[in-house]
Design a protein around this motif. Sequence first.
Motif, short mmCIF file in Angstrom:
data_model
loop_
_atom_site.label_atom_id
_atom_site.label_comp_id
_atom_site.label_asym_id
_atom_site.label_seq_id
_atom_site.Cartn_x
_atom_site.Cartn_y
_atom_site.Cartn_z
N ARG A 200 97.10 -102.99 -2.93
CA ARG A 200 97.55 -101.88 -2.08
C ARG A 200 96.92 -100.57 -2.56
O ARG A 200 96.68 -100.40 -3.76
CB ARG A 200 99.07 -101.77 -2.14
N GLN A 201 96.73 -99.64 -1.66
CA GLN A 201 96.08 -98.38 -1.99
C GLN A 201 96.86 -97.61 -3.07
O GLN A 201 96.29 -97.06 -4.01
CB GLN A 201 95.96 -97.51 -0.71
N GLU A 202 98.21 -97.61 -2.94
CA GLU A 202 99.01 -96.83 -3.92
C GLU A 202 98.93 -97.46 -5.31
O GLU A 202 99.03 -96.77 -6.33
CB GLU A 202 100.46 -96.72 -3.45
N LYS B 288 96.20 -99.00 -6.45
CA LYS B 288 94.88 -98.59 -6.95
C LYS B 288 94.92 -97.15 -7.47
O LYS B 288 94.32 -96.84 -8.50
CB LYS B 288 93.83 -98.72 -5.83
N GLU B 289 95.62 -96.29 -6.74
CA GLU B 289 95.73 -94.88 -7.16
C GLU B 289 96.34 -94.79 -8.56
O GLU B 289 95.87 -94.06 -9.42
CB GLU B 289 96.60 -94.09 -6.17
#
Length: 753
Positions: free
Chosen positions: A745-747, A749-750
């Motif tokens: 998920r993008q969050e 990865k952040e």
Amino acid sequence: MTSLEMASDSPESLMTLCTDFCLRNLEGTLCYLLDNETLRLHPDIFLPSEICDKLVNEYVELAKTDSIFKPHESFFTLFSDPRSTRLARIHLREQIVQDQDLEAIRKQDLVELYLTNCEKLTAKSLQTLVSFSHTLISLSLFGCCNIFYEEENPGGCEDDCLVNPTRQVLVKDFTFEGFSRLRFLNLGRLIEGVNVETLLRPLASLAALDLSGIQLNDVGFLTQWKDTLVSLVLYNMDLSEEHIQVIAQLRKLRHLDISRDHLSSYYKFKLTRRVLNLFVENLVNLSSLDISGHTMLENCTIPNMEEKMGQTSIEPAKSSIAPFRGLKRPLQFLGLFETSLCRLTHIPAYKVSGDKNEEQVLNAIEAYTEHRPEITSRAINLLFDIARIERCSQLLRALQLVITALKCHKDDKNIQVTGSAALFYLTNSEYRMEQSVKLRRQVIQVVLNGMESYQEVTVQRNCCLTLCNFSIPEELEFQYRRVNELLLNILNQSRQDESIQRIAVHLCNALVCQVDNDHKEAVGKMGFVMTMLKLIQKKLADKTCDQVMEFSWSALWNITDETPDNCEMFLNYSGMKLFLECLKEFPEKQELHRNMLGLLGNVAEVKELRPQLMTSQFISVFSNLLESKADGIEVSYNACGVLSHIMFDGPEAWGICEPHREEVVKRMWAAIQSWDINSRRNINYRSFEPILRLLPQGISPVSQHWATWALYNLVSVYPDKYCPLLIKEGGIPLLKDMIKMASARQETKEMAR
């Protein structure tokens, strides 16, 4: 005449280290086993008396004070031949020594033989003593209460022999005839019925004689040594005017001890000014006098006004005890324990035993430890008060003396009670800087000895409390197995004192926290998991959630950390049933919930055990706990950790209909998003390995997110502790690879970035 070595704070000598090693590894060093049972010395070995004496004396010490050390039945036979082993000065104690042991060394030319409280020795050993008669200079038979008894077969019918095969008969014809070199003799606590005068008459020139605890109405025979006797001990002998007149004739005396235990029995004799004057006038060489425990019939002190004047002095001319003003020089030692005289200002002696202050009390412990445990325990009790109420100014000496007393009197309940209580105060944090590693290890050894020998509540409590003064597990590591066994033994007793139970569980918990997995597995095999679950079960039955309950779950959390065998034991011994019952019985106990969930997190990390957690009941409970606000985020975090490991096994491992996997995943995302990323944590990771294994996978993005959140939180809030751990365990490349993964998920990865 003393044979007691005081506990030392100096590093061990190479001689001591080698002796200890050889005794613990006799077969691998000096000996081989004949017929798998009898020790034999290797034929090419010759050992001089300096080494042999040390081997024997250290062997006796180890056999008495070290429970791990196993005595060899044939040990003394190693010293049977003076052509290969030479003995000169040996000190043997208590039950370790039997008739056959002395018999084995009868060809040795012993110069010094101390037998202390050797109750197994019989009249057979008296005959063995005759073998040493031509060389023996110093002999102690203190407390050898059976050495003048021999076993006599009563004869008669066979039936009678079966009922009473032997009876003890007092030997009355033994004397020290032929002991031409004997100068120092201790017959303390000699059995009643032996004629002391007849026994001693053949000795031509005695220099020191100890008749402690023997009642003799006539001691006139002592004058036969008036030109040679320099030391006389008549402790606990009921004296009379006749005794005093005889003593006054022994003009060569340098040491006189007429002290008594004022609690033991009624004594008619009272000390007077005239008696002390008589000693001072006649015994001009006197340098040591002990009158402890005596009642003074009249006032021997100078007037009060004069007594308080000037600086404290040991000059005889200024003595507060009037008769001692006649002394030519101050005494080296003056025993005044449990007398009123010890509280006076001017006492003409360099060393005084008494109860006035720390110095006097320590002198008393030092003087009386070996042969007078009844006095020593009262002196240690006074030291306990000093350490508890004031500050102990001679800490090192105090500790060494208490350790020595506890080792010497392992089986004396009074000394174990007072000594273990004193150790608690002498080892607390206030004194820690003054104590070496060696000394603190000696304290731990005697404390464990006490726990081993006594199931008595006071000793057990004192010993457990004293262990709490140490850094755990670091300082207890050298006795790790033994201390765990003793604590589990306490916790497995059917009737338990609440306070001891609480301290013992606390210690168990501390011992399995921050130790390597080998230690945890070993303790698990001792029954640790089962013991903790039994305690929990008992508390549940009583509907009580106290420190014992919480510490027990905490201990299980610690012992299952990265230890699959212990996790399996937890499941096999109905741990999950107890978890559910505790959750139901104590819904508001946040600390309890945190400990239980932490433990289940450890269980969930073991792939082979996860199927046992896959039931509708368990998954529902874990899902509901995601919303818990107990103990900050800890309960919710741990519940999410358990579920993350279960999700990691993939949809095909989800073998239940309710609740649905997607529904639980949704609740997990919601829980993680509700936590404050800067939360301070009530948790301690030794390794990130179980978390890191959730990163390189696409099967459960929520598990990946939980793992990344955990790492981000820990390295942000505790960078000094956890950044090096993350790097060391290879976390950086795993995070970099995950950032490139399409399934993440993008969050997540952040956060990873």
